[in-house]
Design a protein around this motif. Structure first.
Motif, PDB file in Angstrom:
ATOM      1  N   MET A   1     -26.973  14.798 -19.327  1.00 20.34           N
ATOM      2  CA  MET A   1     -26.927  13.841 -20.410  1.00 20.34           C
ATOM      3  C   MET A   1     -28.096  12.885 -20.256  1.00 20.34           C
ATOM      4  O   MET A   1     -28.507  12.592 -19.141  1.00 20.34           O
ATOM      5  CB  MET A   1     -25.622  13.070 -20.383  1.00 20.34           C
ATOM      6  N   LEU A   2     -28.577  12.418 -21.362  1.00 22.18           N
ATOM      7  CA  LEU A   2     -29.733  11.542 -21.364  1.00 22.18           C
ATOM      8  C   LEU A   2     -29.385  10.275 -22.129  1.00 22.18           C
ATOM      9  O   LEU A   2     -28.885  10.338 -23.254  1.00 22.18           O
ATOM     10  CB  LEU A   2     -30.912  12.252 -22.034  1.00 22.18           C
ATOM     11  N   ASN A   3     -29.633   9.113 -21.524  1.00 18.39           N
ATOM     12  CA  ASN A   3     -29.348   7.842 -22.157  1.00 18.39           C
ATOM     13  C   ASN A   3     -30.429   7.535 -23.186  1.00 18.39           C
ATOM     14  O   ASN A   3     -31.612   7.557 -22.872  1.00 18.39           O
ATOM     15  CB  ASN A   3     -29.284   6.732 -21.106  1.00 18.39           C
ATOM     16  N   ARG A   4     -30.029   7.272 -24.444  1.00 20.45           N
ATOM     17  CA  ARG A   4     -30.977   7.037 -25.531  1.00 20.45           C
ATOM     18  C   ARG A   4     -31.822   5.797 -25.282  1.00 20.45           C
ATOM     19  O   ARG A   4     -33.015   5.771 -25.526  1.00 20.45           O
ATOM     20  CB  ARG A   4     -30.231   6.917 -26.857  1.00 20.45           C
ATOM     21  N   ARG A   5     -31.204   4.736 -24.794  1.00 20.57           N
ATOM     22  CA  ARG A   5     -31.902   3.464 -24.626  1.00 20.57           C
ATOM     23  C   ARG A   5     -32.840   3.475 -23.422  1.00 20.57           C
ATOM     24  O   ARG A   5     -33.991   3.081 -23.521  1.00 20.57           O
ATOM     25  CB  ARG A   5     -30.869   2.333 -24.480  1.00 20.57           C
ATOM     26  N   THR A   6     -32.346   3.951 -22.285  1.00 20.53           N
ATOM     27  CA  THR A   6     -33.135   3.863 -21.056  1.00 20.53           C
ATOM     28  C   THR A   6     -33.881   5.140 -20.708  1.00 20.53           C
ATOM     29  O   THR A   6     -34.803   5.113 -19.899  1.00 20.53           O
ATOM     30  CB  THR A   6     -32.230   3.524 -19.859  1.00 20.53           C
ATOM     31  N   GLY A   7     -33.446   6.256 -21.302  1.00 22.80           N
ATOM     32  CA  GLY A   7     -34.036   7.538 -20.939  1.00 22.80           C
ATOM     33  C   GLY A   7     -33.518   8.062 -19.616  1.00 22.80           C
ATOM     34  O   GLY A   7     -33.906   9.114 -19.150  1.00 22.80           O
TER      35      GLY A   7
ATOM     36  N   GLN B   1     -30.974   9.682 -16.809  1.00 24.39           N
ATOM     37  CA  GLN B   1     -30.088  10.834 -16.831  1.00 24.39           C
ATOM     38  C   GLN B   1     -28.794  10.518 -16.108  1.00 24.39           C
ATOM     39  O   GLN B   1     -28.792   9.807 -15.105  1.00 24.39           O
ATOM     40  CB  GLN B   1     -30.752  12.040 -16.181  1.00 24.39           C
ATOM     41  N   ALA B   2     -27.684  11.073 -16.630  1.00 25.84           N
ATOM     42  CA  ALA B   2     -26.406  10.949 -15.946  1.00 25.84           C
ATOM     43  C   ALA B   2     -26.417  11.873 -14.738  1.00 25.84           C
ATOM     44  O   ALA B   2     -26.993  12.950 -14.782  1.00 25.84           O
ATOM     45  CB  ALA B   2     -25.264  11.329 -16.887  1.00 25.84           C
ATOM     46  N   VAL B   3     -25.807  11.421 -13.677  1.00 22.51           N
ATOM     47  CA  VAL B   3     -25.744  12.201 -12.446  1.00 22.51           C
ATOM     48  C   VAL B   3     -24.293  12.592 -12.225  1.00 22.51           C
ATOM     49  O   VAL B   3     -23.397  11.779 -12.408  1.00 22.51           O
ATOM     50  CB  VAL B   3     -26.271  11.357 -11.259  1.00 22.51           C
ATOM     51  N   SER B   4     -24.064  13.844 -11.854  1.00 28.25           N
ATOM     52  CA  SER B   4     -22.693  14.306 -11.646  1.00 28.25           C
ATOM     53  C   SER B   4     -22.077  13.628 -10.436  1.00 28.25           C
ATOM     54  O   SER B   4     -22.767  13.111  -9.566  1.00 28.25           O
ATOM     55  CB  SER B   4     -22.658  15.817 -11.467  1.00 28.25           C
TER      56      SER B   4
ATOM     57  N   TRP C   1     -25.597   8.428 -25.327  1.00 29.72           N
ATOM     58  CA  TRP C   1     -26.016   9.516 -24.450  1.00 29.72           C
ATOM     59  C   TRP C   1     -26.137  10.786 -25.260  1.00 29.72           C
ATOM     60  O   TRP C   1     -25.211  11.154 -25.991  1.00 29.72           O
ATOM     61  CB  TRP C   1     -24.977   9.724 -23.347  1.00 29.72           C
ATOM     62  N   LEU C   2     -27.276  11.470 -25.131  1.00 29.57           N
ATOM     63  CA  LEU C   2     -27.452  12.762 -25.770  1.00 29.57           C
ATOM     64  C   LEU C   2     -26.499  13.743 -25.101  1.00 29.57           C
ATOM     65  O   LEU C   2     -26.571  13.965 -23.893  1.00 29.57           O
ATOM     66  CB  LEU C   2     -28.897  13.255 -25.637  1.00 29.57           C
ATOM     67  N   ASP C   3     -25.588  14.308 -25.861  1.00 25.74           N
ATOM     68  CA  ASP C   3     -24.575  15.188 -25.308  1.00 25.74           C
ATOM     69  C   ASP C   3     -25.082  16.623 -25.322  1.00 25.74           C
ATOM     70  O   ASP C   3     -24.971  17.326 -26.317  1.00 25.74           O
ATOM     71  CB  ASP C   3     -23.278  15.066 -26.111  1.00 25.74           C
ATOM     72  N   ALA C   4     -25.633  17.040 -24.208  1.00 26.74           N
ATOM     73  CA  ALA C   4     -26.125  18.404 -24.075  1.00 26.74           C
ATOM     74  C   ALA C   4     -25.165  19.232 -23.236  1.00 26.74           C
ATOM     75  O   ALA C   4     -25.508  20.307 -22.770  1.00 26.74           O
ATOM     76  CB  ALA C   4     -27.513  18.394 -23.443  1.00 26.74           C
TER      77      ALA C   4
END
Length: 176
Positions: A1-7, A9-12, A71-74
């Protein structure tokens, strides 16, 4: 996932655990995210590695978390709708159906279920003339395994190493 505001990435959760193990003095980042004391366990069984995102709603391809971050939901896993989150046509269709009958067991006939089955059979090649509607990927995979064994006349199943096939007895037997 990628945060739109900060760019960012979410970490598992597994990556967080590795980080916490490497730096024990800072504690687990997941405990900070949930405001849960380190000694209090969640009531949920730890079934999947957790991303440090707590979504409260979604629009299209975006999840919005409890802080308002998008968050971009990929995520390509289970229960993913091809139409994205909260698609207006899907919302309207669910609302209209819920006003009549939200759910009833397949133990009784229902015209919408029968109509769907007929349309699916029209798309299937011969000799496939019936469908089985199931409610999970594991259930679909388990039935596919049974059909493959019956059709091939063999019992051995080849699966992809590291793949995930579901959480039923037969699908777990195919998962290494």
């Amino acid at each position: 996932m990628l945060n739109r505001r900060t760019g960012g990435q979410a970490v598992s959760r597994s990556e967080q655990t590795a980080e916490a193990d490497a730096h024990p003095q800072t504690g687990s980042s997941s405990d900070r995210l949930t405001d849960r004391p380190p000694d209090r366990r969640t009531a949920l069984l730890p079934v999947y590695a957790q991303f440090p995102v707590r979504p409260i709603r979604g629009r299209g391809s975006w999840l919005i978390d409890e802080n308002g971050d998008e968050w971009l939901d990929a995520y390509g896993g289970h229960a993913v709708a091809a139409t994205g989150h909260s698609h207006p046509h899907v919302v309207r269709a669910v609302q209209e159906q819920a006003e009549d009958l939200l759910f009833y067991s397949s133990a009784v006939p229902h015209f919408l279920r029968e109509t769907l089955a007929e349309k699916l059979v029209e798309l299937c090649p011969e000799p496939l003339s019936q469908v089985f509607l199931c409610n999970s990927g594991a259930e679909a995979n388990e039935n596919a395994l049974h059909l493959a064994r019956r059709y091939a006349g063999r019992q051995t199943i080849v699966s992809v190493r590291g793949g995930w096939h579901g959480r039923t007895a037969a699908t777990l037997a195919c998962t290494d």
